[in-house]
Each structure stands twice: as C-alpha cells, then as structure tokens.
Scaffold this motif. Structure first.
Motif, PDB file in Angstrom:
ATOM      1  N   LYS A  98     -56.948 -59.478  22.113  1.00  0.00           N
ATOM      2  CA  LYS A  98     -56.827 -58.042  22.265  1.00  0.00           C
ATOM      3  C   LYS A  98     -56.812 -57.284  21.130  1.00  0.00           C
ATOM      4  O   LYS A  98     -56.882 -57.776  20.109  1.00  0.00           O
ATOM      5  N   GLN A  99     -56.666 -55.965  21.249  1.00  0.00           N
ATOM      6  CA  GLN A  99     -56.766 -55.163  19.984  1.00  0.00           C
ATOM      7  C   GLN A  99     -55.218 -54.733  19.485  1.00  0.00           C
ATOM      8  O   GLN A  99     -54.572 -53.982  19.961  1.00  0.00           O
ATOM      9  N   TRP A 100     -54.829 -56.135  18.974  1.00  0.00           N
ATOM     10  CA  TRP A 100     -53.407 -55.927  18.433  1.00  0.00           C
ATOM     11  C   TRP A 100     -53.251 -54.950  17.236  1.00  0.00           C
ATOM     12  O   TRP A 100     -54.099 -54.946  16.454  1.00  0.00           O
ATOM     13  N   LYS A 101     -51.809 -54.659  16.775  1.00  0.00           N
ATOM     14  CA  LYS A 101     -51.632 -54.076  15.579  1.00  0.00           C
ATOM     15  C   LYS A 101     -51.149 -54.819  14.614  1.00  0.00           C
ATOM     16  O   LYS A 101     -51.090 -54.608  13.470  1.00  0.00           O
ATOM     17  N   LYS A 102     -50.225 -55.719  15.082  1.00  0.00           N
ATOM     18  CA  LYS A 102     -49.240 -56.500  13.944  1.00  0.00           C
ATOM     19  C   LYS A 102     -49.414 -57.924  14.255  1.00  0.00           C
ATOM     20  O   LYS A 102     -48.926 -58.315  15.591  1.00  0.00           O
ATOM     21  N   ILE A 103     -49.918 -58.765  13.710  1.00  0.00           N
ATOM     22  CA  ILE A 103     -50.479 -60.174  13.693  1.00  0.00           C
ATOM     23  C   ILE A 103     -49.959 -61.153  12.710  1.00  0.00           C
ATOM     24  O   ILE A 103     -50.049 -60.892  11.601  1.00  0.00           O
TER      25      ILE A 103
END
Length: 247
Positions: A98-103
C-alpha cells in the motif's frame, strides 16, 4: 472434551509450533485471553478457540467454534509455562503493498523478542507497516507473537525483498533511513519528511551494505557511554518516536 494428547486434532495443533507446518497450513496459534481477544477484535480470521472446561470465554466469540480440552492437552500445545486456559488457531494474513507513510524495514533480525518489541513499538508510535526482509525470524514464531502483545494484529506486515522494497518505497516518494555508524548523521539532525521508512539491521552485523547504499540518509544514535551499541529494539523505539514527534 478432548482428553488425550494423542488425539489427531491435538497433534495438528502441536504441529503449528513449527514454522514448516505453519507455512503449509497458513495457520498459527495464539495463547492467552489478551491475544485471543486482539485477534478477534482486529477481524483476523480466527478458525477456532481452544479452551479448558472452566475457562471464561470472551463474549465476542459466540459465533466461533470452541473445542474444550483438558488442562493437560492445553499444556501439550502451549509454549508458555503457565497457560491461561485459552488459545486460538488463526489464519495467516497476506497483506498487499500500500501507499504507507511510516514504515519499518527489518533486515535479518533473528531474535524473536527484538522483532516482537519492534512491532509493538511501531504500533504505539503510529507506524503503518513492517516490511520483513529475507532471513528474518518468522513473524508467527510464538515468542514474536507474545512479544507484540497483540500489535501484530494492528499493522500491515508483509514479506518482501528489501532491495526491491527500498526501490519501490523511493518511487513512492518515501525517504529511506538506514541505521549505521559509518559516515552517518545523528538521528536528531535529519529532516523528518512526510513519508519515512527506517531500515533496522541484524543484531550482529547491522544493515546490509547494499541497503545502506540505497538509502537517502545514513542515520546513527550517538553513544555517550562505553557501550558499543544499543539493542536494536531500543534503537528502533528512539528513532520511531523521533519520527512520530515531528510527523
């Protein structure tokens, strides 16, 4: 009630203590009231509940099959010294990219307690996803699951080649940090971008050099005393809360 540890169903449950059979069945065991309730409330696919006769069954599992067993049988499938009287068989979850922001990216971390603590802290710090690279301890290892305290059910956790994952993250405009001591900037001097991925490395060898070379920032946590390094779980917490504070 199942009373014999030689029962075929019990033998099947016991097999789930081994990664080989977890992978074949795409199932794993969780033990204790908290983890069972977290699995159910997080809407994972709970296949069945295993409970001793006098166990208090949570109200939200009325629609699930419950197999009653003796204390002896539960002890045979448990990996804890003092089982709480309840366990569950849960279906593994295959999350999509997915288009995650914090990984958080996990590079060959071997200690189950460390991985579990990192997952729990990522959940607490508001991270979205954990990407598990090759040669990392099995996510469904019972010690990992227990150490997450249920946070394993709250995050998108996927298995992916980290070299490919880092390239893909950068295409998604994610700023990638690699933790290293060489030619690195102190973590509190690095700009916090809108999207950030932090690569955490093996307890002994650290982050693989190929991943360090792919990263946008080489980041370190200064050591002020005489210790050579920080535990990877502790380092992860410091970095994640730095990101959470400014994002």
């Amino acid at each position: 009630m199942i009373t014999s540890v030689q029962n075929e169903k019990v033998k099947q449950w016991k097999k789930l203590q081994k990664k080989k059979f977890r992978d074949i069945d795409q199932q794993f065991l969780v033990e204790g009231y908290h983890l069972v309730e977290e699995a159910i409330s997080s809407q994972w696919n709970v296949i069945e509940i295993i409970a001793v006769e006098d166990a208090e069954i949570p109200q939200n599992i009325s629609s699930l099959p419950v197999t009653v067993v003796t204390t002896n049988v539960l002890g045979a499938i448990s990996n804890t010294k003092t089982p709480q009287g309840i366990a569950a068989v849960v279906k593994m979850k295959n999350n999509a990219w997915k288009q995650w922001k914090k990984i958080i990216c996990i590079d060959q971390i071997q200690d189950p307690g460390n991985l579990g603590a990192i997952i729990r802290t990522a959940d607490a710090a508001g991270f979205d996803s954990i990407i598990l690279g090759d040669n990392t301890v099995d996510l469904y290892n019972d010690k990992v699951i227990r150490a997450t305290q249920g946070s394993v059910f709250h995050l998108d956790i996927i298995h992916y080649s980290l070299n490919d994952a880092v390239s893909k993250l950068k295409k998604d405009a994610v700023s990638v940090w690699a933790t290293t001591l060489e030619e690195a900037t102190p973590y509190n001097q690095v700009t916090i971008d809108e999207k950030i991925a932090i690569i955490l490395g093996n307890e002994g060898s650290g982050v693989d050099e190929s991943l360090i070379n792919l990263a946008d920032h080489k980041v370190k946590i200064p050591i002020y005393g005489q210790a050579e390094s920080l535990n990877v779980g502790v380092a992860a917490g410091i970095l994640m809360y730095r990101v959470a504070e400014f994002s």
